[in-house]
Design an enzyme around this catalytic site. Structure first.
Site, PDB file in Angstrom:
ATOM      1  N   ALA A 190       0.820  -1.207   0.000  1.00  0.00           N
ATOM      2  CA  ALA A 190       0.000   0.000   0.000  1.00  0.00           C
ATOM      3  C   ALA A 190       0.857   1.261   0.000  1.00  0.00           C
ATOM      4  CB  ALA A 190      -0.928  -0.012   1.223  1.00  0.00           C
ATOM      5  N   GLU A 191       1.853   1.300   0.884  1.00  0.00           N
ATOM      6  CA  GLU A 191       2.596   2.545   1.059  1.00  0.00           C
ATOM      7  C   GLU A 191       3.501   2.837  -0.143  1.00  0.00           C
ATOM      8  OE1 GLU A 191       2.297   0.177   3.287  1.00  0.00           O
ATOM      9  OE2 GLU A 191       1.074   1.106   4.860  1.00  0.00           O
ATOM     10  N   SER A 192       4.069   1.802  -0.756  1.00  0.00           N
ATOM     11  CA  SER A 192       4.852   2.091  -1.969  1.00  0.00           C
ATOM     12  C   SER A 192       3.929   2.343  -3.153  1.00  0.00           C
ATOM     13  CB  SER A 192       5.872   0.984  -2.259  1.00  0.00           C
ATOM     14  OG  SER A 192       5.271  -0.283  -2.282  1.00  0.00           O
TER      15      SER A 192
ATOM     16  N   TYR B 133       2.897 -12.285  -1.239  1.00  0.00           N
ATOM     17  CA  TYR B 133       1.505 -12.718  -1.236  1.00  0.00           C
ATOM     18  C   TYR B 133       1.185 -13.354  -2.573  1.00  0.00           C
ATOM     19  CZ  TYR B 133      -0.886  -8.680  -3.663  1.00  0.00           C
ATOM     20  OH  TYR B 133      -1.360  -7.739  -4.545  1.00  0.00           O
TER      21      TYR B 133
ATOM     22  N   TYR C  94      -1.729 -14.433   2.058  1.00  0.00           N
ATOM     23  CA  TYR C  94      -0.568 -13.710   2.559  1.00  0.00           C
ATOM     24  C   TYR C  94       0.476 -14.691   3.054  1.00  0.00           C
ATOM     25  CZ  TYR C  94      -3.180  -9.307   2.571  1.00  0.00           C
ATOM     26  OH  TYR C  94      -3.887  -8.195   2.211  1.00  0.00           O
ATOM     27  N   ASP C  95       1.730 -14.411   2.744  1.00  0.00           N
ATOM     28  CA  ASP C  95       2.844 -15.160   3.325  1.00  0.00           C
ATOM     29  C   ASP C  95       3.865 -14.118   3.758  1.00  0.00           C
ATOM     30  OD1 ASP C  95       4.592 -17.099   4.128  1.00  0.00           O
ATOM     31  OD2 ASP C  95       5.238 -17.669   2.117  1.00  0.00           O
TER      32      ASP C  95
ATOM     33  N   THR D 146     -14.015   6.337   0.702  1.00  0.00           N
ATOM     34  CA  THR D 146     -14.122   5.752  -0.645  1.00  0.00           C
ATOM     35  C   THR D 146     -15.345   4.854  -0.665  1.00  0.00           C
ATOM     36  OG1 THR D 146     -12.644   3.943  -0.069  1.00  0.00           O
ATOM     37  CG2 THR D 146     -11.641   5.887  -1.041  1.00  0.00           C
TER      38      THR D 146
ATOM     39  N   GLY E   2      -7.394   1.678  -4.557  1.00  0.00           N
ATOM     40  CA  GLY E   2      -7.454   2.643  -3.459  1.00  0.00           C
ATOM     41  C   GLY E   2      -6.137   3.381  -3.272  1.00  0.00           C
ATOM     42  N   ASP E   3      -5.035   2.670  -3.423  1.00  0.00           N
ATOM     43  CA  ASP E   3      -3.732   3.315  -3.251  1.00  0.00           C
ATOM     44  C   ASP E   3      -3.479   4.330  -4.358  1.00  0.00           C
ATOM     45  OD1 ASP E   3      -3.357   1.639  -1.050  1.00  0.00           O
ATOM     46  OD2 ASP E   3      -2.448   0.080  -2.296  1.00  0.00           O
TER      47      ASP E   3
END
Lengths: 317, 317, 317, 317, 317, 317
Positions: free
Chosen positions: D35-37, D89, D104-105, D227, D258-259
């Site tokens: 998300a942040e990147s 993931y 997720y891993d 959103t 969304g990102d």
């Protein structure tokens, strides 16, 4: 303050996979490729603070070039242009006797109109080293003039200059190359050349040592590096000859071997290494390059050290 | 007036990429493949005005065959059929000791019902040369009869005939092959055979020269060409023996090497070359073929000349 | 005697698979593409005896073009050139709102220097129909002149001429196009144009019928065909208007839809069909084209008939 | 002075091509995702001077992450670690009713041990904005503490903070998320959340406007962005509600929508735009993202402007 | 009654195709891989009634493992777990001097928590043979205990035990391995080890024969098999030394060679063969394995016999 | 004691990727496919203890079939044959109006010579259910006889029989199918058929309910299931009609939808569900199948339950 600035064309390289012929290919692999960016990436990977610049079309194709180069960690400082195309080359890989064939499609590339005043020459003045190759002046009359101006700018500012002769028979004749390149040599501190180009283009003859000495004497290069293919390389520096054999390698893609050598040679020189260790560093990086698909030596310092220390062999698990 | 007519089955070749096993493959590469069309394409690429004909199912699979052959520049003159299937073969490539394995799935192919009167025999009569191979009569009783009729048609019209023994152990026994093939030999001017097939199928023994002489003597061939694998080839013609070593090659796909040799040999003979130059031309084309994926020698005259002149080596840029 | 000759540039089309962006693509799909060869292939597939000609570089890239076109059954009659490059275009496919984007890289293609006297104009004189499009004169001053000469040659020899306006905003402005194209119209019998180009380039306004009538009146075309996108097409011929709705289609690749329409329209006209049936044939072929990857309508007459008869639906097994 | 610093985990995303099931896949596509990147790349592409940081394993896998992010032009400032793994993931794309499934891993990823003092908090202090999401504190107890420290560091230095709630049901329960996240809210200036997460995690109910007002009131956010999926988005700022409908889009890959929205929203706010234009910019970028494979909005300002101006439609050639 | 039970971790192996670097890969090939399942598949393919068991996550990734193993005909008896992840390993193939590099990502795999009482130990008690390797106890303290219990269970029930030392330097130090493994040896009937591991881990020195004798003497193994790389293998059994040279092979993928050897060795022993024929069978299967992509020897008894009889060479058609 | 035995041909399915035409394809995707194994896999995945049997060539191609089927967890009990080929089918996927086209290449498949006494009829006698489809007797006269014998064997042993009419127009005419199939119906307990086949082949007319009642009445089926395409399905059982609408689905590959339905219907009946819940189970599994590439419903019970419960929607993360 940058360690190394390189200037020159980066193309998109289009190659059919799995030894297919271009005539029958239905897909092409796409990679960024160019002597000066190849050198800059190799140096960057090995610790040099390098930047590459050129003139690129302001298009997805131009951005394709910087995108890939930056993915390797290289800083790029392109001039974006609305004129001129993105140069490409097609390469068909094959074993002998078919051999690997290159078709350049680089005429009228944006870079061919690049004048020195457009380029970030300030970066060259503030850099420790500047590098370009004999491909650059071969690409257009404008670039011939630009190359001379850039080399002059560098030497004028006290920036050391390295130059790889990089003769390309599909771009110009040996005679044309000789006339242009020898005019540039007064601004060159370190000349790198394949021994066959020294003979064929510069007309110097004799043993490889004799050729290196003659080159150094005639054009007063601080350092001359002759690459000898499977025989490795040899340098003339401070009147001394240093030899470096090639490391054994299993070749997956030979393109860019020389650039990997030069990039690592400069990285080691910039890091303070002597010519002998720079040659060794160059040879080890060149050997690694040949195992890697594409023009570019995507290596790490540990890997290069491993080759020199004869580690890294077999399967590591 | 055509230079060369060839008749024989062209299959679809299905091969797993990257040395995968058929048992576990999830995709297959698809190519057209067949001795007689392989020969015709090689000859066409080298300047011969050739045409290939066969009987194909009137379906996308049959059109897949002509589509590929025409992409190489070959003229095709197929008979389209509502009966019979498209022959295929599966090939699993592997290094030793696994070895490369072929599974034929060609029974009941449309071609197996081809009678001579269906085929464009007029083209054979008007052609300078006719070619088929020992695979054709092995495919069905009908084709055995058709092969004889076609060879007879050719010789009757003054068309020269070339025949490659091409023994396939997965199609018939050596004994069955011998009985059928030797009946055809009276209509054959140029016999090409691997030396091991001459021994194994025809029962001729001795040195390779002795075998060539014996073949020529027994069946009165104008020319006998023995292929010797890594040893190259040898011809008997006008009582003389001519030897041609193989050119060195890095093999990417060995299938179709013999057909490339024959196609180039015929192209050079048709162009007026003597047996020695035809052997050399064949050997050079065969060496190129081995660098090319698929059964077919997608080459140019310049490339073949380059092999003969020992050019074309390394990276051309 | 040929049914149809077409002249125009065929490019290599380079597209990233699976909606990837060009900026980040690592492989490109490679196909031959060009309005005039697209039309010629569509017509050939539907029974027309067509030939396409252009000027191509004598290189693997030029041969890549003819190889693919011949694989579809088309006769090609290229002029091979040592000068000029192979034109390419990059295409990035995407849904809305990104949209599909084309980057032309066709400047200085070999074809841009093609003069009429180099091209096989005899084939045009002996043909029933001649076709080119508004792209051709847009490519260079030489080609503008050549286009006029070819159209004049055709009409002079009694060969009917069809012309697709095919306005490309990345090649020239509407004003430049108008000036050049309207000069050519005196040699054109059948004009095909998108209605929006008639408005935008030719400055004709009104209802679609009014536009068709006005075009026919102003430039004395025997037939005017207006393509209306999802609304289908409309023709003005002998003073009458004929409408053809579009067939429903699930679009896989929209490029080349118009060329498929024109190729089938001409094939049906050449086969003796009237304008109404030619429109229907064109619309059905265009609908099929949109299901096929690449620029080219690789179809069969049975498939086109199936669309018209509303068969061919669902899964056939 | 940087415009925007983001901190959070970037994973390697492994997905079978062409809707294959993970259970039967034989190859996986590999991309960087987090998300942040994602937010930082989107902002960078749109003119923001952004930097992303996290803790990554010092391995080819960690370098794979920065390599891809830098290829998009983003500055990365990772902390390299000898401990901890590279989070991954797996994602299986499918239409309804199968739906797209994520595995997720990411447990024990290097980032899960990241303490604030290891990270380049100086960059946060010198930046105009700081961004992270609710995924970060969900990953480990250490990261919960780190997230609070980073947000505190930002607000302490006068750096504005934006936070996307980004609830992930595979990481924690709504109750756990609520407890942790609401503790962080005192350091958050701009909260972004899906309306369903506001309901489900934060327990706020009512119309979307009521929810936005209630969030702003309860936790004193300067700006709240809700959103609303296909309904677009809505912001509460300075007591006013602004609505932005979603742009129509043909979805190729919905992950990261969304990102993309947040990255573009922040880019426009940083560039001085008001909330309404930031919402519009976010919505347009989100629409573009859905046409692009991978988590990341590889877009240009021109493309975003084109969506807003309703251009860029159809085929541009 | 089963012939052979094996227990150990099977991972998902992720490898970039065509010698690409992990750092720049965009796709990964996916295969199941693990010493104990490799051995079980090889044995199964050669006629042994084998079963493999382990603890796997109850997820598509865990099912991916059994799916592939069962496709080779192996019976699997996994314990499905809601805890723990699916272990993976990344492998980057390269020629020298780059070498092939493995990155394990197997910490916290579901199997690491497997206690003997969870596993189907009844199958071991009812089996003729039990096999595991030195990788298993290296994975966790739990597995160290489990391994000892399983070996004890086997010997207690009269099931013969085979154990491959399989030292992995990325999992533990030679000292740690020695301490753990030598404790297990009292329950081992057949020890297989690379000679370099005997030296490096077990500290036994001398000629290979001396090492084999010393191992047999010290730990009272019924059989000791030393693998010698290109030199083949050697066994000590009943006081006698038997040598087996390696068969020549063209290596496509070397991973799993040792496991193929062991699986075939056990298959032949189980089928009643003596040690010499088991060594030969093992060596032939190992040679075949190296031609096959992936960790697993997907072979047939006919193929193994063909290698021993020196058939199967060249192209079979 | 097995729950379900199915008998019928499994082919290799060869399909060009990405909507390419067969005529121009250069690679084909390879999958196992056949009505009876499709049904058996679907049932197995949903908890049924099923076994599939057929006659396969003893070759890598035959093993390719069992390898894939076993990878899905199905028990296979093939008879291996040295005679007969592996049946294949080619499938070209396309949207409308091209439509998806199937080319069978299954003549002379090994299975066509399968006599009942070769097959493991003991497994049928010991099974709760037996299933085959109308494709089996269409393949050869031998198989027509075999099908009757197998159905007789089943009913004789008290094994329930299910039969899917599965009319294939490329195998036989409606009249031939009717004659053969109606002879088999006395041994059939549960008939499944598409309503259009009931009309077209069996000549039953009227509303769908009327057709179901008429079928049940005429041939005394215990259960009749009519599949109605987008309308779902309908069953007649114990004199009652039960309707099941289709679940909404985004179709990726429609092939095998009916088999998924039948496999799940039988699984639920075998598990004790009533006809209504079996229809629902079948419809949910069919909807999932359409999202999955290939003929086979690789699903889990949880996924099917999720469809029924209207979960599983959107992105799960």
């Amino acid at each position: 303050m940058t360690d190394l600035v390189t200037v020159g064309e980066t193309m998109l390289r289009l190659s059919p996979p799995d030894n297919e012929r271009l005539e029958t290919a239905t897909e092409l692999e796409l990679r960024a490729a160019g002597a000066e960016s190849n050198v800059a990436v190799a140096a960057t990977r090995l610790g040099t603070d390098a930047v590459w610049t050129s003139k690129l079309p302001d298009s997805p194709l131009g951005r394709r070039v910087t995108s890939e180069l930056e993915s390797y960690g290289l800083e790029t400082a392109p001039v974006w242009s609305d004129e001129g195309r993105q140069g490409t080359y097609y390469i068909e890989f094959a074993g002998e006797p078919r051999g690997t064939d290159v078709i350049y499609d680089r005429a009228n590339a944006a870079v061919t109109s690049a004048r020195a005043e457009e380029l970030p020459t300030g970066r060259i003045r503030e850099s420790e080293w500047f590098y370009t190759s004999g491909i650059t002046p071969a690409l257009s009359d404008t670039l011939e003039e630009t190359t001379e101006t850039l080399l002059w700018t560098a030497t004028d500012a006290g920036t050391k200059t390295a130059f790889d002769l990089n003769y390309r028979s599909k771009l110009w004749s040996p005679e044309a190359a000789r006339e242009t390149l020898t005019d540039l040599f007064e601004h060159v501190d370190v000349l790198v050349t394949a021994v066959r180009d020294a003979e064929n283009v510069l007309g110097v003859e004799g043993s490889d040592e004799a050729i290196a000495r003659e080159l150094a004497r005639t054009w007063e290069f601080e350092t001359v590096v002759l690459t000898l293919g499977a025989e490795g390389a040899l340098a003339h520096h401070d009147g001394e000859i240093t030899r470096q054999p090639a490391f054994e390698t299993e070749t997956h893609d030979p393109i860019g071997t020389g650039d990997a050598f030069v990039g690592a040679f400069l990285a080691e020189r910039i890091a303070g290494g002597d010519v002998a260790s720079a040659l060794e560093y160059g040879a080890a990086t060149a050997a690694l390059k040949r195992t890697i698909p594409g023009d570019i030596a995507i290596v790490t310092p540990d890997e290069v050290a491993g080759v020199i220390d004869a580690e890294g062999s077999g399967i590591s698990r």
